[in-house]
Write an enzyme that holds these catalytic residues in place. Structure first.
Site, PDB file in Angstrom:
ATOM      1  N   ASN A  68       0.822  -1.212   0.000  1.00  0.00           N
ATOM      2  CA  ASN A  68       0.000   0.000   0.000  1.00  0.00           C
ATOM      3  C   ASN A  68       0.855   1.260   0.000  1.00  0.00           C
ATOM      4  O   ASN A  68       0.586   2.222  -0.733  1.00  0.00           O
ATOM      5  CB  ASN A  68      -0.901   0.016   1.242  1.00  0.00           C
ATOM      6  N   ARG A 397     -10.620  -3.727 -14.235  1.00  0.00           N
ATOM      7  CA  ARG A 397      -9.496  -4.565 -13.836  1.00  0.00           C
ATOM      8  C   ARG A 397      -9.927  -6.016 -13.981  1.00  0.00           C
ATOM      9  O   ARG A 397     -10.967  -6.410 -13.473  1.00  0.00           O
ATOM     10  CB  ARG A 397      -9.089  -4.315 -12.384  1.00  0.00           C
ATOM     11  N   ARG A 427      -5.121   2.058 -13.455  1.00  0.00           N
ATOM     12  CA  ARG A 427      -3.750   2.192 -12.982  1.00  0.00           C
ATOM     13  C   ARG A 427      -3.149   0.856 -12.562  1.00  0.00           C
ATOM     14  O   ARG A 427      -3.742   0.096 -11.801  1.00  0.00           O
ATOM     15  CB  ARG A 427      -3.690   3.176 -11.821  1.00  0.00           C
ATOM     16  N   HIS A 457     -15.223   3.388 -14.861  1.00  0.00           N
ATOM     17  CA  HIS A 457     -15.065   2.578 -13.659  1.00  0.00           C
ATOM     18  C   HIS A 457     -16.330   1.770 -13.361  1.00  0.00           C
ATOM     19  O   HIS A 457     -16.349   0.955 -12.440  1.00  0.00           O
ATOM     20  CB  HIS A 457     -14.734   3.507 -12.482  1.00  0.00           C
ATOM     21  N   TYR A 490     -12.001  -9.742  -2.160  1.00  0.00           N
ATOM     22  CA  TYR A 490     -12.691  -8.481  -1.905  1.00  0.00           C
ATOM     23  C   TYR A 490     -14.163  -8.752  -1.625  1.00  0.00           C
ATOM     24  O   TYR A 490     -14.778  -9.610  -2.256  1.00  0.00           O
ATOM     25  CB  TYR A 490     -12.613  -7.546  -3.122  1.00  0.00           C
ATOM     26  N   ARG A 586     -13.997   2.133   4.696  1.00  0.00           N
ATOM     27  CA  ARG A 586     -12.773   1.347   4.859  1.00  0.00           C
ATOM     28  C   ARG A 586     -11.535   2.227   4.958  1.00  0.00           C
ATOM     29  O   ARG A 586     -10.667   2.006   5.793  1.00  0.00           O
ATOM     30  CB  ARG A 586     -12.601   0.387   3.674  1.00  0.00           C
ATOM     31  N   HIS A 614     -14.953  -3.720   0.062  1.00  0.00           N
ATOM     32  CA  HIS A 614     -14.938  -3.022  -1.226  1.00  0.00           C
ATOM     33  C   HIS A 614     -16.329  -2.607  -1.696  1.00  0.00           C
ATOM     34  O   HIS A 614     -16.463  -1.900  -2.696  1.00  0.00           O
ATOM     35  CB  HIS A 614     -14.273  -3.936  -2.266  1.00  0.00           C
TER      36      HIS A 614
END
EC number: 2.7.4.1
Length: 715
Positions: A68, A397, A427, A457, A490, A586, A614
């Site tokens: 992270n 993703r 990214r 997204h 997730y 979160r 998530h």
């Protein structure tokens, strides 16, 4: 600053700053975005430090903390340095300057880094050794292990090493992002001079932690190389050496006027590797004769140098986590169950996801319920159904092993219309998405790369099926990526529906993504950047207006991050009106709860655990009615204004009950939860009576639902 390719620009930070001429918000009402993220990573570190967690899980959190932080430096800290160089910027939403934020981050990161290294070196490493899993130094090897390592060095390690001289008129060697290296101080006994060389630790092609055969022991690759430096520099005297690691600016933005988005992203990826060095990590006590040339060559300020105790790059500990055995050191295994309504019915003539959808909306909660027997089966079934006319899907993703994208290829081969919106700017997943995009195009799938200036997204699948003289839309909208790997790690929600209005909205959404259409309104969806911001603000306003002591209103929101100033101010207004606001966040939270007269009715809880939280849920209760949305968007300016996002209403009462149960459990967690205080500290909850762990409860609930649906007696 990193070089930029044709059709791109180098100012990716405008959305993070307060525009010139705009009054800065009241800084007392907002927390700094970057410091709030750092507090989130501190909560991850606390799980690594928690002696009640299984040892291997603590090691996992130790590695996650490091990973992270790497990404934080590559993107957020890099952006702050760019803003500081530009001068004059004030950050959203608290109005701090980038320089002020960098200094405050610097202080806290150093303190966290000491705790992180102490946790690994003083607690985890010896505790794991006691259980038989050891990370050893060369000095600690017995003769048998030393012989193994010597052979490995001769046959596999030495051939790939390339010592590079520094100085003496030579060009300073390129040092790749996140690479681990040894700086070596040498003395030439003939010329009687001292020189510096760099040896890269080739952990990209060799294991960072070299396993010993027949044992659960590992030796760090850099320790093996350091032990053999004399072999690398024959005829030279090795005076000293030190480990170091660089972190580079990995951020980039593709211009709205890029002529070819695919080419522009590929160009940026090639240039990203040359981004400015943002951080230099060094081993504790590095010789100044080694450090000073590095700082000078990399053009670093002292505040960009971080001295670490023990091993560097602890993100590489993920490799050790895969060591076979040691079940007692890990969480009990979890296998996602099939959603009860998707389980095979032996009395039914046919059974399918789409048949279940025709009987009513479905809600699936990953990883408690299976991704493969829901989302993957949904797409696979559509590919094989001769009545399906078209499949459309967004990809933000995914993974190289995902069966969803190859399914689109098979759909095209069988004569169906297949459309895939591939977000090339996701990214750190750009290369994977580019590979998929090229493969899809070559197979004849209609591939769209998104809208210039906006990332896509949204998580949506649309299947168009011929049924008699009409067609029916089958829709999945989720909170998470279409990635089978992360679907096991997730927590995400997905709604399956044949609601005609939602189907029409999703069809309009894909037309917006693939063509020149710009819908003026949607029937039920909230879509960013078109109507989501105003839609959510209106829900908050209505909930506040409907509140009364006789009929109290309530707002429950669950998301990854809350940053947007307008949303925060609206929640403050709701609190002032007496509305009870419960936030399960979160990560980043810039809202300050518990401020008298402003936010005393707001409670903020963060839950962490074995799965990454998530899901995004927006629930508004007023006048006895409930309005609830799930989807892809957090409440951040980038999500509301600079991305294509989708929130879908959940209207079925039984599904709403499931979501309310999920929210209530998350807010009641008292073992893996922290509560945000008005002063900014996150206080970890401690059970005063019954222990509550939301993720464990949800695993148990999923198991019990399957048992109940199968007719087996409950334990």
């Amino acid at each position: 600053m990193a070089k930029r390719g044709k059709g791109t620009h180098s100012k990716p930070s405008e959305r993070d700053v307060i525009p010139e001429g705009v009054e800065s918000p009241d800084r007392t009402l907002f927390f700094n975005r970057e410091l709030s993220w750092l507090a989130f990573n501190d909560r991850v570190l606390q799980l690594a430090e928690d002696s009640s967690e299984p040892l291997m899980e603590r090691l996992k959190f130790c590695a996650i903390y490091a990973r992270n932080l790497d990404e934080f430096f590559m993107i957020r800290v890099a952006r702050l340095h760019e803003q500081a160089r530009a001068g004059g910027a004030r950050l959203v939403p608290d109005g701090a300057t980038p320089g002020e934020t960098i200094d405050r981050l610097n202080e806290q990161i150093r303190a966290q880094g000491l705790r992180h290294s102490t946790c690994f070196e003083k607690a985890l490493r010896p505790a794991l050794a006691d259980k038989g899993l050891r990370i050893l130094s060369m000095k600690g090897l017995d003769p048998e292990a030393r012989a193994q390592v010597e052979q490995r060095f001769r046959e596999q390690i030495f051939p790939v090493l390339t010592p590079l001289a520094i100085g003496l008129g030579r060009h300073f060697p390129y040092i790749s992002n996140l690479s681990l290296s040894l700086a070596v101080l040498l003395r030439d006994p003939v010329a009687e001079t001292e020189n510096v060389a760099r040896v890269k630790v080739p952990k990209e092609v060799l294991p960072r932690f070299v396993p010993l055969k027949g044992r659960t022991d590992f030796v760090p690759l850099e320790d093996i190389i350091a032990h053999h430096l004399g072999t690398l520099f024959p005829g030279m005297e090795v005076l000293d050496y030190g480990l170091f690691r660089v972190t580079r600016d990995a951020d980039f933005t593709v211009s709205d006027d890029a002529e070819d988005l695919l080419v522009a992203v590929q160009t940026e990826l090639s240039e990203r590797r040359f981004g400015d060095v943002i951080r230099l990590e060094i081993q504790e006590g590095m010789n100044p004769k080694l450090l000073e040339p590095l700082m000078e060559a990399l053009k670093l300020e002292p505040r960009q140098v971080y001295e670490e105790q023990g091993l560097l790059a602890l993100t590489d500990l993920h490799a050790v986590l895969g060591t076979p055995g040691f079940p007692e050191l890990k969480d009990p295994p979890w296998s996602p169950v099939t959603q009860p309504r998707l389980r095979s019915d032996p009395d039914a003539e046919t059974h399918s996801v789409m048949a279940a959808m025709r009987r009513g909306d479905l809600l699936v909660h990953h990883p408690y319920e299976s991704f493969s027997t829901s989302v993957e089966c949904f797409v696979t079934e559509a590919v094989g159904d001769p009545d399906v006319l078209a499949l459309k899907q967004t990809v933000y993703r995914t993974s190289d092993s995902s069966p969803l994208v190859p399914a689109l290829i098979r759909a095209t081969e069988s004569g169906k219309q297949a459309v895939c919106m591939v977000e090339l700017k996701a990214r750190f997943d750009e290369r994977t998405n580019i590979r998929w995009a090229i493969a899809l195009e070559e197979a004849g799938v209609h591939v769209v790369y998104g809208i210039p200036g906006l990332k896509t997204h949204a998580k949506a699948i649309l299947i168009v099926r011929r049924e008699g003289e009409k067609v029916r839309h089958y829709v999945h909208i989720g909170t998470g990526n279409y990635n089978p790997k992360t679907a096991r790690l997730y927590t995400d929600l997905g709604l399956f529906t044949t609601d005609p209005e939602i189907g029409a909205d999703v069809a309009d959404l894909f037309n917006f993504l693939t063509g020149f259409a710009r819908p003026q309104s949607f029937r039920k969806l909230l879509v960013a950047p078109l109507n989501m911001r105003e839609g959510l603000l209106e829900e908050i306003r209505r909930t506040a207006q409907a509140h009364s002591p006789e009929k109290p209103s309530r707002i429950q929101l669950k998301m990854n991050a809350l940053v947007d100033p307008a949303m925060i101010l609206a929640l403050y207004d709701a609190s002032r009106a007496g509305v009870k606001v419960e936030l399960n966040i979160r990560g980043i939270c810039c809202l300050r709860p518990g401020v008298p007269g402003v936010s005393e009715n707001i409670r903020v809880v963060s839950t962490l655990g074995r799965f990454l939280e998530h899901s995004r849920i927006y629930l508004f209760e007023r006048a006895g009615a409930v309005r609830c949305y799930i989807g892809s968007a957090d409440l951040m300016p980038r999500n509301l204004d600079h991305r294509v996002e989708a929130l879908v209403p959940v209207e079925d009462p039984s599904l709403l009950a499931q979501i309310r149960d999920l929210l209530d459990r998350s807010l009641a967690d008292n073992t893996h939860a922290w509560e945000l205080q008005a002063a900014g500290a996150w206080q970890r909850r401690a059970p005063q009576g019954e222990k509550r762990w939301a993720q464990a409860e949800l695993m148990e609930r999923a198991t019990r639902m399957v048992q109940a649906s199968s007719g087996r007696p409950l334990p």
